[in-house]
Design a protein around this motif. Structure first.
Motif, PDB file in Angstrom:
ATOM      1  N   VAL A 168      17.402  29.550  42.468  1.00 30.74           N
ATOM      2  CA  VAL A 168      18.531  29.204  43.339  1.00 30.74           C
ATOM      3  C   VAL A 168      19.798  29.277  42.499  1.00 30.74           C
ATOM      4  N   ILE A 169      20.825  29.916  43.037  1.00 28.64           N
ATOM      5  CA  ILE A 169      22.112  29.973  42.347  1.00 28.64           C
ATOM      6  C   ILE A 169      23.223  29.701  43.359  1.00 28.64           C
ATOM      7  N   THR A 170      24.233  28.977  42.925  1.00 29.99           N
ATOM      8  CA  THR A 170      25.364  28.655  43.799  1.00 29.99           C
ATOM      9  C   THR A 170      26.488  29.652  43.558  1.00 29.99           C
ATOM     10  N   TYR A 171      26.998  30.211  44.648  1.00 24.12           N
ATOM     11  CA  TYR A 171      28.122  31.141  44.561  1.00 24.12           C
ATOM     12  C   TYR A 171      29.137  30.749  45.628  1.00 24.12           C
ATOM     13  N   GLU A 208      30.811  28.791  48.202  1.00 21.15           N
ATOM     14  CA  GLU A 208      30.379  27.658  49.018  1.00 21.15           C
ATOM     15  C   GLU A 208      28.995  27.874  49.631  1.00 21.15           C
ATOM     16  N   LYS A 209      28.178  28.665  48.957  1.00 23.26           N
ATOM     17  CA  LYS A 209      26.832  28.898  49.482  1.00 23.26           C
ATOM     18  C   LYS A 209      25.819  28.980  48.344  1.00 23.26           C
ATOM     19  N   LYS A 210      24.561  28.731  48.701  1.00 23.54           N
ATOM     20  CA  LYS A 210      23.464  28.820  47.747  1.00 23.54           C
ATOM     21  C   LYS A 210      22.617  30.050  48.085  1.00 23.54           C
ATOM     22  N   HIS A 237      19.078  31.679  47.668  1.00 26.06           N
ATOM     23  CA  HIS A 237      17.687  31.333  47.367  1.00 26.06           C
ATOM     24  C   HIS A 237      16.860  32.613  47.246  1.00 26.06           C
ATOM     25  N   GLU A 274      22.028  29.813  52.001  1.00 28.54           N
ATOM     26  CA  GLU A 274      22.237  28.491  52.580  1.00 28.54           C
ATOM     27  C   GLU A 274      23.723  28.158  52.440  1.00 28.54           C
ATOM     28  N   LYS A 275      24.408  28.058  53.560  1.00 27.53           N
ATOM     29  CA  LYS A 275      25.849  27.799  53.529  1.00 27.53           C
ATOM     30  C   LYS A 275      26.146  26.335  53.818  1.00 27.53           C
ATOM     31  N   ASP A 276      27.301  25.862  53.338  1.00 25.02           N
ATOM     32  CA  ASP A 276      27.776  24.532  53.700  1.00 25.02           C
ATOM     33  C   ASP A 276      28.034  24.495  55.198  1.00 25.02           C
TER      34      ASP A 276
END
Length: 291
Positions: free
Chosen positions: A12-15, A17-19, A21, A69-71
């Motif tokens: 999993v990496i955050t970019y 405002e979204k993750k 997977h 996966e978005k906020d």
């Protein structure tokens, strides 16, 4: 070193405002069989993803998935406030002019009107985001490879144990071979004696006994099986994917064990052959999981 075809990896990496997977898992298969579930934003990169998988994993039934996966705030479609106000004024005017009762819930009526929620702009994959996604893909694949190696250690331990057992059982046959020859000789001689008034040439009988016993000799089978056991160990220690080769060697081991069984007309030897077959069957079952 042996690797298993069973493996699992997740990253999993955050970019922004979204993750992002990434999940990948594999099971045994004769060839590389890759199925993918790719988020729409990354579908243009499917060939690159498949290439990264095939270059590393070689064999196995592989399931790959990448999703976003978005906020909650990012996913909400914007509301056209000006249009809602315009609809309200128009509907209010119609209600007053026609004299019909006002809706109990104005908001419920207004959100059903056309174009109240504005369509979000189509996302375009930029280079920075793809670099982040690529890192997650590579990390998940690396985790799966590490998982395969760990499973491979357990496989190798089991194979060595079974090979040791077969070698030990093979060695235990030796003490019965001389006993078997004597039993064959005694049985034939006793059978001849039981037939009344039969004369036979003892020297000819010896020649026939030698010929018969030579046909039942298992020295070559024992030597070939010993060689196969050694070759199996050497192949396990060799680099690269060796699963198919190990399967072929196991088949050859089975042929020698079966021939030994067909020539063994002594109960104790046949029992040993059955135990060797059982050990080999366990090898054959697990070798299907070897890369």
């Amino acid at each position: 070193m042996i690797q298993s075809m069973t493996g699992y990896g997740k990253a999993v990496i955050t970019y922004n405002e979204k993750k992002i997977h990434v999940e990948i898992k594999s099971l045994n298969s004769k060839t590389l069989d890759v199925s993918t579930r790719i988020a729409p934003l990354y579908r243009e990169k499917e060939m690159e993803i498949r290439q990264a998988i095939s270059q590393t994993l070689i064999r196995g039934k592989v399931d790959f998935a990448i999703w976003i996966e978005k906020d909650a705030g990012c996913d909400a479609s914007p509301v056209n406030a000006a249009l809602v106000e315009n609809y309200y004024r128009q509907l209010k005017s119609i209600v007053e002019k026609v004299g019909i009762p006002e809706p109990n819930d104005w908001m419920q009526a207004l959100v059903r009107m056309p174009d109240v929620t504005m369509k979000a702009e189509v996302e375009v994959l930029d280079e920075e985001e793809w670099e982040a996604a690529s890192w997650a893909i590579d990390d998940a694949i690396s985790q799966l490879v590490e998982f395969r190696k760990q499973e491979g250690v357990a496989l190798e331990r089991m194979f060595n144990e079974k090979i040791d057992n077969i070698a030990s059982l093979l060695a235990s046959i030796d003490k019965y071979e001389k006993q078997r020859v004597e039993k064959i000789r005694s049985r034939i001689v006793e059978s001849l004696k039981s037939i009344p008034d039969v004369e036979y040439d003892k020297s000819r009988l010896e020649q026939e006994l030698i010929y018969y016993i030579e046909k039942l000799d298992i020295s070559e089978e024992k030597q070939r099986l010993t060689n196969h056991l050694k070759y199996f160990r050497e192949t396990m220690a060799a680099p690269g994917a060796q699963g198919k080769k190990l399967g072929f060697i196991a088949q050859e081991m089975g042929r020698e064990i079966n021939t030994t069984g067909s020539k063994s007309n002594l109960a104790e030897m046949q029992n040993i052959v059955v135990m060797m077959k059982d050990e080999l069957e366990q090898i054959k079952e697990q070798v299907l999981n070897a890369l």
